[in-house]
Design a protein around this motif. Structure first.
Motif, PDB file in Angstrom:
ATOM      1  N   LEU A  85       0.740  -1.313  -0.048  1.00 39.64           N
ATOM      2  CA  LEU A  85      -0.113   0.069  -0.017  1.00 39.64           C
ATOM      3  C   LEU A  85       0.824   1.352  -0.092  1.00 39.64           C
ATOM      4  O   LEU A  85       0.441   2.255  -0.214  1.00 39.64           O
ATOM      5  CB  LEU A  85      -1.017  -0.008   1.232  1.00 39.64           C
ATOM      6  N   SER A 134      -4.949  -3.012  -3.306  1.00 38.12           N
ATOM      7  CA  SER A 134      -5.777  -2.674  -2.807  1.00 38.12           C
ATOM      8  C   SER A 134      -7.101  -2.498  -3.807  1.00 38.12           C
ATOM      9  O   SER A 134      -7.086  -2.574  -4.906  1.00 38.12           O
ATOM     10  CB  SER A 134      -5.826  -1.185  -2.460  1.00 38.12           C
ATOM     11  N   PRO A 135      -8.337  -2.102  -3.072  1.00 37.78           N
ATOM     12  CA  PRO A 135      -8.544  -1.822  -1.640  1.00 37.78           C
ATOM     13  C   PRO A 135      -8.139  -3.030  -0.513  1.00 37.78           C
ATOM     14  O   PRO A 135      -8.457  -4.163  -0.987  1.00 37.78           O
ATOM     15  CB  PRO A 135     -10.036  -1.246  -1.516  1.00 37.78           C
ATOM     16  N   ALA A 136      -7.758  -2.758   0.462  1.00 39.35           N
ATOM     17  CA  ALA A 136      -7.476  -3.895   1.463  1.00 39.35           C
ATOM     18  C   ALA A 136      -8.379  -4.610   1.763  1.00 39.35           C
ATOM     19  O   ALA A 136      -8.159  -5.803   2.063  1.00 39.35           O
ATOM     20  CB  ALA A 136      -6.744  -3.077   2.804  1.00 39.35           C
TER      21      ALA A 136
END
Length: 200
Positions: free
Chosen positions: A98, A105-107
């Protein structure tokens, strides 16, 4: 801590961790030239998670089937901790990206896919063996990547790995697989046939 060292060695944890980390680095390098605004393509994210989970599932069994079920040890607690550690390793390694030019991502997608695929793999390790536990996740994920479905609840369930972060059907499917797989492996452990594979 001696028991922990022996536990990790008996399950070939150092090798599995090196394999998972190597997969993460390799896929990150491949993603460097294939990002949009620094974000890795969803298909590459789920394939990376799958490869890392597959590499770490070799740790789900040991050479001694009887020891894995002896009443002298609290195996359900150890198995649950083992699975949670695997999940944290996958999510943690990809979270490092990140702050790089190629972000997985998104995480939340990484967490969802990692939990669902690990649960599916743990369930397969219980019903089949850890050595074969990646067959179903691999086949299902390849189908989801090659034939993405965005219409209808059934289509989103069948391709939950490749759905958008906020998709409810994908989230519910991942949770069911995660909870089912975690419960099955925690309570029963790997299949008895796994010992023959390890010993061979």
């Amino acid at each position: 801590m001696r028991w922990l060292t022996l536990y990790l060695r008996s399950r070939r944890a150092p090798m599995a961790l090196s394999l998972a980390a190597g997969c993460a680095v390799l896929m990150w390098l491949l993603a460097l030239g294939n990002t949009q605004n620094g974000v890795v393509a969803p298909e590459l994210i789920v394939l990376t998670v799958l490869l890392m989970v597959a590499g770490l599932t070799t740790t789900l069994t040991s050479p001694d089937y009887a020891l894995d079920r002896t009443a002298a040890l609290r195996w359900p607690v150890r198995r649950a901790g083992h699975l949670l550690t695997v999940l944290l390793i996958v999510v943690g390694l990809l979270a490092v990206t990140l702050v790089t030019p190629a972000r997985f991502s998104p995480a939340w997608v990484v967490v969802r896919d990692a939990a669902g695929l690990l649960g599916m793999t743990a369930l397969s390790a219980t019903l089949l063996t850890p050595a074969r536990s990646w067959f179903l996740p691999l086949g299902w994920t390849l189908f989801a990547v090659m034939f993405p479905q965005g219409e209808g609840a059934l289509g989103r369930v069948l391709t939950w790995q490749s759905q958008a972060p906020g998709d409810t059907a994908a989230l519910v499917t991942a949770l069911v697989l995660a909870l089912g797989g975690f419960a099955a492996y925690t309570l029963t452990g790997p299949s008895r046939r796994a010992v023959a594979e390890v010993g061979g």
